[in-house]
Design an enzyme around this catalytic site. Structure first.
Site, PDB file in Angstrom:
ATOM      1  N   ASP A 140       0.888  -1.045  -0.046  1.00 18.42           N
ATOM      2  CA  ASP A 140      -0.008  -0.048  -0.172  1.00 18.42           C
ATOM      3  C   ASP A 140       0.973   1.174  -0.048  1.00 18.42           C
ATOM      4  OD1 ASP A 140      -3.264   0.484   1.574  1.00 18.42           O
ATOM      5  OD2 ASP A 140      -2.119   1.829   0.264  1.00 18.42           O
TER       6      ASP A 140
HETATM    7  C1  GLC Z   1      -4.463   4.421  -0.079  1.00 21.48           C
HETATM    8  C2  GLC Z   1      -5.287   3.239   0.317  1.00 21.48           C
HETATM    9  C3  GLC Z   1      -5.041   2.034  -0.669  1.00 21.48           C
HETATM   10  C4  GLC Z   1      -5.118   2.788  -2.179  1.00 21.48           C
HETATM   11  C5  GLC Z   1      -3.715   3.255  -2.311  1.00 21.48           C
HETATM   12  C6  GLC Z   1      -3.592   3.943  -3.462  1.00 21.48           C
HETATM   13  O1  GLC Z   1      -3.599   4.675   1.170  1.00 21.48           O
HETATM   14  O2  GLC Z   1      -4.937   2.483   1.614  1.00 21.48           O
HETATM   15  O3  GLC Z   1      -6.522   1.321  -0.594  1.00 21.48           O
HETATM   16  O4  GLC Z   1      -5.301   1.706  -3.201  1.00 21.48           O
HETATM   17  O5  GLC Z   1      -3.625   4.143  -1.122  1.00 21.48           O
HETATM   18  O6  GLC Z   1      -4.388   5.299  -3.460  1.00 21.48           O
END
Ligand code: GLC
Length: 708
Positions: free
Chosen positions: A253
């Protein structure tokens, strides 16, 4: 090895270590001023959160035509519930229990996203959640692993189908794993639970998504039993790669590798890179770890280049799957051709209609009589932003019809008086305005709830009542004793205790997307008969959380007298609150009624390897056609590990005309009757199973059978 694999292996042989690591780095445009230079050097493999097709094609042109090997970039986005045509939030869609419609809705989302250059979709989010304090409950399928798994399967299939123009999208199932059970409902907080609970409740939707072919998986932010998910070998090596044989790409993430420093399991980015690499994380999303440190870890022999080669192979195979070696650019089309088309708007409207749950109706719905004087009150009535929900991607509130506008269109002959009454989270009530709006009104439509920003990532709430002074608004309106419909438009289940008894009807319309207004107007005037069913239990109070229907009996079940000690009944309950939910999992009313009869079962005993068949008849006993979601729950009556009082095993949707009866047949294989032991292994034990079939998790006992 086939030709395609051969090509990839040959390409990897030509790559320098820096170029290989470049494929393992995902950036967004804020990540570095030198983004174009880094792309030219082959130091970036994919990009995040771009929606401008000209910019996307411009960066792609650098990668394909100016870098040494011309390896194209993948462009990723969070298309969680729609791209430009916004669908109801996933938790709302789960209220529909309509798998075909969810497939259709996600196909719309994928089509618009692909046409805009997004080919890596960071969805589906499949985190089971039993805690509405957690803002991201909005993004998933609710409390039940079986329902979440069915939805996860549809979403992956919809994203990864072949789309018009032979375009392909990669799904990314997230957030692995257990993210939906943070302590105290606070996002990013620790998760601590047994492996058995993980296997039984939180893993099934991930496993189903992977069996459906999910091309990638995202690690979660939290620490699981003390080990951050992004450095967790149990999750990423043992379960994902060994037990489930997942062969897709694992991406962190957002800077979750770098956050291993904040978790205090790594002293710096170099150590964080080592931990994540050893756990098998292959792409660093917008972090400073792999880009700066992975190369030296390889040259020092701490990370094998053979692992790097395998990771890069998977990433290049993903690019091959997406067809971007042949077709790296996105066709720049007229927005009108791809966005908010009549077909797409029709899909999101149908999805919104089926996502609406009728919780209470004393008879004042539907409002079919034209010409009634209608008071429209509440801060959500004319708020286009709120209904788009927490991941509105490229959704535009300025192109979104509000509920008020839809109601005015629907009831054109009526005298409609509108007053917001208060703001969503303000502290003052417009008593004068409310009084004027209610003066002479035959009925009041009260639109309350949350803003889009009150749910979603990091947006957790400790108090789950209507925000601001909306509770007082409802109570004030109730004093006028006018038939009142309370509509709750939120990103999560809210605590409505005390309000339900003050109004004549209650409708739960979780943020419903671009056509939420029209959908609500169609439910309110009866054009559409509501059919939504709750995918989460609605709590009476925050103190009940975590709250779910599949609880264990305990040694002092609430249903029994418990143990009489000191002349008191000692059992699993509260002194100050009814222990049941305000409305249970699977609950939802209709404008018609259904009865269940004639349960039959083909056997009372089955052997391992055999299946049990049973049927039930359902009759529409009301005056209008309607959809019923028939739910089948089982209880493993006695087992070596305490089993839940009920678990959802099947559901089936029926659309019945008045007086129509249909018989439904269900089949359950004995292999499905197993459960996970403490090591996470499935065990099948002989014994009695009870069958409950009905319109919600309060389904009555229909019969039982013995597994020999
Ligand atoms: C965010 C979220 C994730 C998302 C990623 C990219 O913090 O936790 O679900 O896909 O960043 O935006």
């Amino acid at each position: 090895m086939d030709a395609e694999q051969d090509n990839l292996e040959n390409l990897i042989k030509q790559m320098t270590l820096e170029e290989k690591i470049g494929q393992m780095v995902q950036a967004d445009v804020h990540w570095s001023q030198d983004i174009k230079q880094l792309i030219k050097q082959g130091r970036i493999g994919s990009m995040l959160s771009l929606q401008d097709t000209k910019l996307i094609n411009g960066l792609q042109k650098i990668a394909v035509e100016e870098s040494r090997l011309g390896i194209p970039l993948i462009f990723g986005n969070d298309v969680i519930h729609g791209y430009k045509t916004i669908l109801p939030i996933p938790l709302a869609q789960a209220c529909s229990w309509n798998m075909d419609l969810i497939f259709e809705a996600d196909s719309v989302a994928a089509g618009e996203a692909l046409a805009s250059g997004t080919q890596w979709n960071f969805a589906p989010m499949v985190d089971v959640c039993r805690d509405p304090r957690w803002g991201r409950i909005a993004e998933g399928g609710g409390e039940d692993p079986y329902l979440n798994a069915r939805i996860a399967e549809q979403r992956v299939k919809a994203y990864q189908r072949t789309h018009p123009g032979n375009r392909r999208m990669a799904a990314c199932v997230k957030h692995f794993a257990g993210y939906g059970a943070p302590i105290a409902g606070k996002d990013y907080n620790s998760v601590d639970m047994s492996k058995r609970q993980l296997y039984e409740t939180y893993f099934p939707p991930f496993k189903q998504a992977i069996q459906a072919g999910a091309a990638s998986l995202m690690t979660a932010f939290h620490d699981l039993n003390g080990i951050p998910a992004t450095a967790n070998k149990f999750l990423l090596c043992q379960v994902l790669r060994q037990e489930w044989e997942f062969d897709g790409v694992v991406i962190s993430d957002y800077d979750a590798i770098g956050e291993l420093i904040q978790h205090r399991v790594a002293k710096d980015h170099r150590e964080a890179s080592l931990l994540a690499a050893r756990a098998g994380v292959e792409v660093d999303m917008t972090g400073n770890a792999y880009h700066f440190h992975l190369s030296s870890l390889v040259t020092k022999g701490l990370v094998d280049e053979s692992w790097i080669n395998k990771a890069v192979y998977r990433i290049l195979a993903l690019k091959q799957y997406l067809n971007i070696f042949e077709k790296p650019y996105v066709e720049e089309k007229d927005e009108k051709e791809i966005f908010l088309t009549p077909k797409n708007l029709d899909t999101t409207r149908k999805m919104a209609e089926e996502s609406i749950v009728l919780l209470k109706n004393d008879g004042c719905l539907p409002i079919e009589t034209p010409g009634k004087n209608i008071a429209v009150i509440g801060p959500l009535a004319d708020d286009p932003g709120a209904i788009l929900g927490c991941w509105k991607c490229a959704g535009d509130p300025h192109k979104t019809e509000t509920v008020l506008h839809a109601i005015k269109k629907k009831y054109s002959e009526s005298k409609i008086r509108y007053c917001p009454g208060c703001t969503i989270d303000g502290s003052s009530i417009d008593r004068e305005g409310i009084s004027r709006a209610l003066d002479g009104a035959d009925v009041c439509l009260l639109f309350t709830g949350e803003s889009a920003e009150m749910s979603g990532e990091a947006h957790n709430r400790a108090y789950l009542g209507l925000p601001g002074v909306q509770n007082s608004l409802v109570e004030l309106v109730a004093e006028y004793r006018i038939p009142t419909v309370l509509v709750v438009m939120s990103g999560r289940p809210l605590v409505l205790t005390g309000l339900v008894s003050r109004v004549d009807a209650v409708v739960l319309a979780l943020h419903g997307g671009s056509k939420a207004g029209e959908a609500l107007a169609n439910i309110i005037d009866g054009t559409v008969n509501p059919s939504g069913k709750l995918p989460v239990s609605l709590p009476r109070a925050e103190g009940q959380i975590p709250l779910y229907y599949a609880y264990n009996s305990t040694g002092r079940p609430i249903e029994t007298k418990g143990v009489i000690q000191f002349n008191k009944e000692h059992k699993t309950k509260y002194l100050d609150l009814d222990h049941t939910p305000l409305y249970e999992f699977g609950y939802g009313l209709s404008y018609t009624t259904f009865t269940y009869s004639n349960y039959q079962c083909n056997k009372t005993e089955i052997k391992p390897g055999e299946e049990i068949r049973f049927s039930i008849s359902v009759t529409n006993t009301g005056r209008r056609a309607g959809k019923e979601t028939v739910q089948v729950y089982l209880q493993d009556c006695v087992a070596s590990i305490a089993r839940p009082v009920k678990q959802l095993y099947r559901f089936h949707q029926l659309f019945l005309q008045p007086d129509e009866t249909t018989e439904i047949l269900f089949t359950i294989d004995s292999e499905e009757l197993g459960f996970f032991n403490e090591e996470g292994k499935v065990v099948l034990e002989p014994g009695e199973f009870s069958i409950f079939i009905g319109p919600s998790s309060n389904a009555p006992l229909c019969g039982s059978f013995i597994l020999e």
